[in-house]
Design an enzyme around this catalytic site. Structure first.
Site, PDB file in Angstrom:
ATOM      1  N   GLY A  48      15.977  17.418  95.177  1.00 43.77           N
ATOM      2  CA  GLY A  48      16.824  18.599  95.334  1.00 43.77           C
ATOM      3  C   GLY A  48      18.217  18.530  94.756  1.00 43.77           C
ATOM      4  O   GLY A  48      18.785  19.561  94.416  1.00 43.77           O
ATOM      5  N   GLU A 102      23.792  14.817  98.052  1.00 45.29           N
ATOM      6  CA  GLU A 102      22.629  15.520  98.626  1.00 45.29           C
ATOM      7  C   GLU A 102      22.718  17.008  98.309  1.00 45.29           C
ATOM      8  O   GLU A 102      23.804  17.555  98.148  1.00 45.29           O
ATOM      9  CB  GLU A 102      22.638  15.355 100.159  1.00 45.29           C
ATOM     10  CG  GLU A 102      21.661  14.322 100.691  1.00 45.29           C
ATOM     11  CD  GLU A 102      20.191  14.746 100.627  1.00 45.29           C
ATOM     12  OE1 GLU A 102      19.803  15.534  99.745  1.00 45.29           O
ATOM     13  OE2 GLU A 102      19.420  14.260 101.468  1.00 45.29           O
ATOM     14  N   ASP A 106      20.296  19.184 106.694  1.00 47.84           N
ATOM     15  CA  ASP A 106      19.692  20.130 107.634  1.00 47.84           C
ATOM     16  C   ASP A 106      19.763  19.483 109.029  1.00 47.84           C
ATOM     17  O   ASP A 106      20.780  19.566 109.699  1.00 47.84           O
ATOM     18  CB  ASP A 106      18.263  20.384 107.151  1.00 47.84           C
ATOM     19  CG  ASP A 106      17.519  21.439 107.943  1.00 47.84           C
ATOM     20  OD1 ASP A 106      18.157  22.332 108.493  1.00 47.84           O
ATOM     21  OD2 ASP A 106      16.271  21.363 108.008  1.00 47.84           O
ATOM     22  N   ASP A 162      13.829  23.889  96.711  1.00 52.16           N
ATOM     23  CA  ASP A 162      12.545  24.559  96.477  1.00 52.16           C
ATOM     24  C   ASP A 162      11.919  25.109  97.749  1.00 52.16           C
ATOM     25  O   ASP A 162      12.238  24.681  98.864  1.00 52.16           O
ATOM     26  CB  ASP A 162      11.546  23.579  95.848  1.00 52.16           C
ATOM     27  CG  ASP A 162      11.012  22.573  96.882  1.00 52.16           C
ATOM     28  OD1 ASP A 162      11.835  21.944  97.587  1.00 52.16           O
ATOM     29  OD2 ASP A 162       9.779  22.448  97.007  1.00 52.16           O
TER      30      ASP A 162
HETATM   31  P1  IMP Z   1      17.221  16.754 106.909  1.00 53.50           P
HETATM   32  O1  IMP Z   1      16.666  15.374 106.896  1.00 53.50           O
HETATM   33  O2  IMP Z   1      16.632  17.588 108.026  1.00 53.50           O
HETATM   34  O3  IMP Z   1      18.734  16.801 106.903  1.00 53.50           O
HETATM   35  O4  IMP Z   1      16.701  17.499 105.620  1.00 53.50           O
HETATM   36  C1  IMP Z   1      17.093  17.155 104.379  1.00 53.50           C
HETATM   37  C2  IMP Z   1      16.095  17.620 103.342  1.00 53.50           C
HETATM   38  O5  IMP Z   1      15.219  18.685 103.763  1.00 53.50           O
HETATM   39  C3  IMP Z   1      16.873  18.171 102.163  1.00 53.50           C
HETATM   40  O6  IMP Z   1      17.268  17.157 101.271  1.00 53.50           O
HETATM   41  C4  IMP Z   1      15.906  19.167 101.564  1.00 53.50           C
HETATM   42  O7  IMP Z   1      15.062  18.528 100.649  1.00 53.50           O
HETATM   43  C5  IMP Z   1      15.076  19.664 102.739  1.00 53.50           C
HETATM   44  N1  IMP Z   1      15.586  20.970 103.241  1.00 53.50           N
HETATM   45  C6  IMP Z   1      16.226  21.200 104.406  1.00 53.50           C
HETATM   46  N2  IMP Z   1      16.547  22.503 104.552  1.00 53.50           N
HETATM   47  C7  IMP Z   1      16.110  23.127 103.434  1.00 53.50           C
HETATM   48  C8  IMP Z   1      16.157  24.510 102.972  1.00 53.50           C
HETATM   49  O8  IMP Z   1      16.694  25.432 103.614  1.00 53.50           O
HETATM   50  N3  IMP Z   1      15.600  24.739 101.758  1.00 53.50           N
HETATM   51  C9  IMP Z   1      15.006  23.770 101.000  1.00 53.50           C
HETATM   52  N4  IMP Z   1      14.936  22.484 101.392  1.00 53.50           N
HETATM   53  C10 IMP Z   1      15.492  22.155 102.587  1.00 53.50           C
END
Ligand code: IMP
Length: 177
Positions: A48, A102, A106, A162
């Site tokens: 991403g 990054e 999320d 994506d």
């Molecule tokens: P985390 O581990 O929950 O912080 O998520 C991180 C990863 O989830 C990011 O690097 C993205 O690849 C994916 N991600 C989280 N939210 C979104 C979104 O709204 N759209 C697309 N990808 C997301």
């Protein structure tokens, strides 16, 4: 701008190309000031972050290095958490100034699982730059030093992000309609 469709879902324009690019120039200016006289190593997390990393890097005027890694996570045999391996991380991080790049933080789980791997190598400093942050989705609190946009807890695509493989090529960021 008109909504777009990816697979079965519609998305509305949320952040324009101009707004994104202006924010990246601001972040780069802060990084240039903070790392004056240093030679940070940027570690961009694929897939991403490829667009954000490229545009941010273009605006750096300090000496800087970059590498791109992919994180693979699997369930540990004994531990309750996931074990994260970094594919492509061959640099020695000891005593280096590291900036993780990054696309979006999320829940924070990805970085929460990965950061100890980096700290283990005893870098001189370790900071995070994320284009997007969803504060309401936080489950694993992290200090994000360079945040582009704090956004609501809604799914977004475009500019590297994506939906099931599609949307990474878009110059703008779109939000689920
Ligand atoms: P985390 O581990 O929950 O912080 O998520 C991180 C990863 O989830 C990011 O690097 C993205 O690849 C994916 N991600 C989280 N939210 C979104 C979104 O709204 N759209 C697309 N990808 C997301």
């Amino acid at each position: 701008m008109a909504p777009i469709k990816l697979h079965d879902k519609s998305f509305d324009t949320y952040l324009s190309e101009a707004v994104i690019q202006e924010k990246i120039r601001e972040l780069a200016a802060r990084i240039n000031a903070d790392y004056q006289g240093k030679r940070p190593l940027f570690i961009a997390i694929l897939n991403g972050s490829f667009m954000f990393a490229a545009d941010l890097f273009k605006h750096l005027t300090i000496d800087a290095e970059i590498c791109f890694i992919k994180l693979a996570s699997y369930k540990g045999m004994k531990s309750s958490g996931n074990v994260v391996t970094a594919i492509g991380l061959d640099q020695d991080l000891f005593d280096r100034d590291i900036v993780i790049v990054e696309d979006i933080v999320d829940t924070g789980k990805t970085l929460h699982d990965f950061l100890p791997k980096l700290s283990h190598q005893q870098p001189a400093s370790l900071r995070i730059a994320s284009l997007l942050h969803k504060p309401e989705a936080t489950q694993f609190p992290l200090q994000i030093d360079y945040v582009g946009f704090s956004i609501p807890n809604k799914f977004v695509v475009g500019y590297g992000l994506d939906y099931d493989g599609l949307g990474r090529n878009l110059k703008e960021i779109y939000q689920l309609a």
